[in-house]
Design an enzyme around this catalytic site. Structure first.
Site, mmCIF file in Angstrom:
data_model
loop_
_atom_site.group_PDB
_atom_site.id
_atom_site.type_symbol
_atom_site.label_atom_id
_atom_site.label_comp_id
_atom_site.label_asym_id
_atom_site.label_seq_id
_atom_site.Cartn_x
_atom_site.Cartn_y
_atom_site.Cartn_z
ATOM 1 N N TYR A 141 0.777 -1.259 0.117
ATOM 2 C CA TYR A 141 -0.052 0.049 0.077
ATOM 3 C C TYR A 141 0.832 1.229 0.022
ATOM 4 O O TYR A 141 0.895 2.093 -0.803
ATOM 5 C CB TYR A 141 -0.868 0.058 1.111
ATOM 6 C CG TYR A 141 -1.578 1.165 1.555
ATOM 7 C CD1 TYR A 141 -2.436 1.971 0.634
ATOM 8 C CD2 TYR A 141 -1.369 2.087 2.664
ATOM 9 C CE1 TYR A 141 -3.187 3.043 0.766
ATOM 10 C CE2 TYR A 141 -2.143 3.293 2.842
ATOM 11 C CZ TYR A 141 -2.745 3.850 1.950
ATOM 12 O OH TYR A 141 -3.427 4.821 2.095
ATOM 13 N N HIS A 187 -10.159 0.984 10.846
ATOM 14 C CA HIS A 187 -9.672 2.195 11.397
ATOM 15 C C HIS A 187 -10.281 2.061 12.746
ATOM 16 O O HIS A 187 -11.319 1.468 13.116
ATOM 17 C CB HIS A 187 -10.123 3.295 10.653
ATOM 18 C CG HIS A 187 -9.345 3.619 9.451
ATOM 19 N ND1 HIS A 187 -10.007 4.217 8.278
ATOM 20 C CD2 HIS A 187 -8.159 3.256 8.979
ATOM 21 C CE1 HIS A 187 -8.846 4.240 7.272
ATOM 22 N NE2 HIS A 187 -7.811 3.538 7.690
ATOM 23 N N LEU A 188 -9.366 2.695 13.900
ATOM 24 C CA LEU A 188 -9.887 2.409 15.256
ATOM 25 C C LEU A 188 -11.031 3.241 15.623
ATOM 26 O O LEU A 188 -11.888 2.469 16.346
ATOM 27 C CB LEU A 188 -8.320 3.115 16.033
ATOM 28 C CG LEU A 188 -8.763 3.189 17.570
ATOM 29 C CD1 LEU A 188 -8.612 1.594 17.796
ATOM 30 C CD2 LEU A 188 -7.413 3.883 18.195
HETATM 31 N N1 LIG Z 1 -8.857 7.313 5.670
HETATM 32 C C1 LIG Z 1 -7.482 7.349 6.200
HETATM 33 O O1 LIG Z 1 -7.397 7.332 7.081
HETATM 34 C C2 LIG Z 1 -6.630 7.634 5.130
HETATM 35 C C3 LIG Z 1 -5.220 7.814 5.431
HETATM 36 C C4 LIG Z 1 -4.071 8.056 4.559
HETATM 37 C C5 LIG Z 1 -4.428 8.004 3.307
HETATM 38 N N2 LIG Z 1 -5.686 7.850 2.955
HETATM 39 C C6 LIG Z 1 -5.992 8.133 1.453
HETATM 40 O O2 LIG Z 1 -7.221 8.636 0.929
HETATM 41 C C7 LIG Z 1 -8.036 8.224 -0.006
HETATM 42 C C8 LIG Z 1 -9.424 8.089 0.472
HETATM 43 O O3 LIG Z 1 -9.366 7.164 1.386
HETATM 44 P P1 LIG Z 1 -10.842 6.820 2.264
HETATM 45 O O4 LIG Z 1 -10.598 6.595 3.556
HETATM 46 O O5 LIG Z 1 -11.828 7.967 1.757
HETATM 47 O O6 LIG Z 1 -11.296 5.593 1.388
HETATM 48 P P2 LIG Z 1 -12.626 4.925 0.961
HETATM 49 O O7 LIG Z 1 -12.445 3.299 0.399
HETATM 50 O O8 LIG Z 1 -13.614 5.411 1.728
HETATM 51 O O9 LIG Z 1 -12.793 5.799 -0.432
HETATM 52 C C9 LIG Z 1 -11.912 5.507 -1.831
HETATM 53 C C10 LIG Z 1 -13.369 5.765 -2.932
HETATM 54 O O10 LIG Z 1 -12.545 5.443 -4.190
HETATM 55 C C11 LIG Z 1 -13.454 4.634 -4.754
HETATM 56 N N3 LIG Z 1 -12.589 3.842 -5.816
HETATM 57 C C12 LIG Z 1 -11.786 2.900 -5.524
HETATM 58 N N4 LIG Z 1 -10.977 2.304 -6.579
HETATM 59 C C13 LIG Z 1 -11.575 3.043 -7.710
HETATM 60 C C14 LIG Z 1 -11.489 3.236 -9.155
HETATM 61 N N5 LIG Z 1 -10.394 2.385 -9.672
HETATM 62 N N6 LIG Z 1 -11.892 3.830 -9.790
HETATM 63 C C15 LIG Z 1 -13.050 4.905 -9.252
HETATM 64 N N7 LIG Z 1 -13.087 4.862 -8.022
HETATM 65 C C16 LIG Z 1 -12.661 4.087 -7.191
HETATM 66 C C17 LIG Z 1 -14.081 3.791 -3.843
HETATM 67 O O11 LIG Z 1 -15.417 3.399 -4.299
HETATM 68 C C18 LIG Z 1 -14.499 4.759 -2.546
HETATM 69 O O12 LIG Z 1 -15.597 5.560 -2.931
HETATM 70 C C19 LIG Z 1 -7.146 7.228 -0.273
HETATM 71 O O13 LIG Z 1 -6.440 7.310 -1.401
HETATM 72 C C20 LIG Z 1 -6.393 6.600 0.844
HETATM 73 O O14 LIG Z 1 -5.277 5.775 0.343
HETATM 74 C C21 LIG Z 1 -6.717 7.740 3.600
#
Ligand SMILES: NC(=O)c1ccc[n+]([C@@H]2O[C@H](COP(=O)([O-])OP(=O)(O)OC[C@H]3O[C@@H](n4cnc5c(N)ncnc54)[C@H](O)[C@@H]3O)[C@@H](O)[C@H]2O)c1
Length: 332
Positions: A141, A187-188
């Site tokens: 990742y 997530h926690l």
């Molecule tokens: N939530 C966190 O704590 C956190 C921390 C660090 C980084 N991130 C990054 O933030 C971003 C969003 O995270 P999140 O928690 O909202 O995740 P999430 O899974 O809630 O949202 C991701 C969205 O992307 C869509 N998706 C996935 N693959 C796709 C594709 N190939 N084409 C189109 N849509 C697609 C999913 O359907 C979803 O709606 C991610 O890139 C993640 O790596 C999140």
């Protein structure tokens, strides 16, 4: 400005869409709904269901939508899954990401903000962590996020793409409309709140770390603060910069332990939350805290909602209004 938000039906993306719309921008969402929720996209934003890795679809969409900038939030983002199935992470996060960048070039879209992660640092030797800390991801990742950051740097130098990669630490909290709902949830905070709803104990992974209460410390950032940072970063890409691919940490610059999260959640929900202690997880550093000074000095961003009470309180309010406490699924 007109913005394409990939992953705009997900947790972070949906709150960012809300913020962009509030600020008067037009939004087009591209989401394959693999982990997102159609209801999270407001009706004023148009939703295209499909993958950012589908070259034909993205090419047609960018041709039609004529956006000024892209906010690329979509990704595969489960650490454990990435270790079990790295191919999926390289295919979606790296190969798919390149499809998106090439479609942007083709359509002359020269501005992009990328959701990166603290996982690019692996197990850092310093705390708080500056952007200049060595990048040493310990799972696919984090590695695939680093790979796309690298592509953005070279696309910036060669093709004039102006990008900002934002390395988020732990995102938490909710707005009135949107909150965190993943299946599975890793997530926690949502898991602690789920334990409060079901009475089933939550496992705390390790209580013998070299921290004041023995549990891991993490830097949490309110999802609404993240959305503010996205807006500022999108604005920053409007101006030509000496550094076409900027990178910023987003955190509050302090941390809360797992036990502090549980104690705050208990006071928010007004009852004890059952816990059990499990073994440490491989690759979980004792402390992960951001040095967020660069985002402050160069983007003018700092966390406006740094209190854990507000993060957990808003997440709890959102759950009570939107989720069935028996199943943990969305109501209606
Ligand atoms: N939530 C966190 O704590 C956190 C921390 C660090 C980084 N991130 C990054 O933030 C971003 C969003 O995270 P999140 O928690 O909202 O995740 P999430 O899974 O809630 O949202 C991701 C969205 O992307 C869509 N998706 C996935 N693959 C796709 C594709 N190939 N084409 C189109 N849509 C697609 C999913 O359907 C979803 O709606 C991610 O890139 C993640 O790596 C999140």
């Amino acid at each position: 400005m007109r913005v394409l938000v990939t992953g705009g039906a997900g947790y972070v993306g949906s709150v960012s869409v809300e913020r962009l719309v509030e600020a008067g921008h037009e939004v087009v969402v591209l989401d394959d709904l693999s982990t997102g929720h159609r209801e999270a996209v407001p009706s004023v934003a148009s939703l295209e269901v499909g993958s950012y890795g589908d070259a034909d679809l993205v090419g047609r969409l960018l041709e039609r939508a004529r956006v000024d900038a892209i906010l690329h939030c979509a990704a595969r983002s489960l650490v454990g899954e990435s270790v079990r199935d790295p191919a999926r992470y390289y295919r979606d996060n790296v190969a798919g990401g390149i499809v998106l960048l090439d479609a942007a070039r083709q359509a002359d879209v020269e501005r992009l903000v990328f959701s990166s992660t603290a996982a690019v640092y692996g197990e850092p030797a310093t705390s708080p962590i500056p952007e200049t800390a060595p990048l040493a991801p310990i799972n696919p990742y984090g590695e695939t996020k680093r790979d796309l950051e690298g592509a953005l740097r070279f696309y910036g130098q060669a093709y004039g793409l102006r990008s900002v990669s934002l390395r988020y630490f732990n995102v938490a909290g909710a707005t009135d409309r949107n909150g965190e709902l993943h299946e599975p949830e890793t997530h926690l905070i949502p898991n602690v709140l789920r334990a409060a709803e079901t009475g089933q104990p939550i496992t705390l992974y390790g209580d013998d770390y070299p921290t004041p209460d023995g549990t891991c410390i993490r830097d949490y950032i309110h999802v609404a603060d993240l959305a503010d940072a996205h807006l500022l970063a999108l604005m920053a890409t409007a101006a030509p910069d000496d550094e076409p691919a900027a990178v910023f940490n987003l955190g509050i610059g302090g941390g809360f332990s797992v036990r502090e999260v549980v104690a705050t959640a208990e006071s928010v929900v007004g009852r004890p939350i059952p816990t059990t202690i499990g073994p440490r997880r491989v690759g979980d550093p004792a402390v992960l805290v951001a040095a967020p000074g660069q985002a402050q000095s160069r983007l003018g961003w700092s966390a406006a909602r740094p209190s854990l009470e507000e993060m957990i309180g808003s997440a709890w309010d959102w759950r009570r209004r939107n989720l069935d406490p028996a199943t943990g699924r969305r109501l209606g």
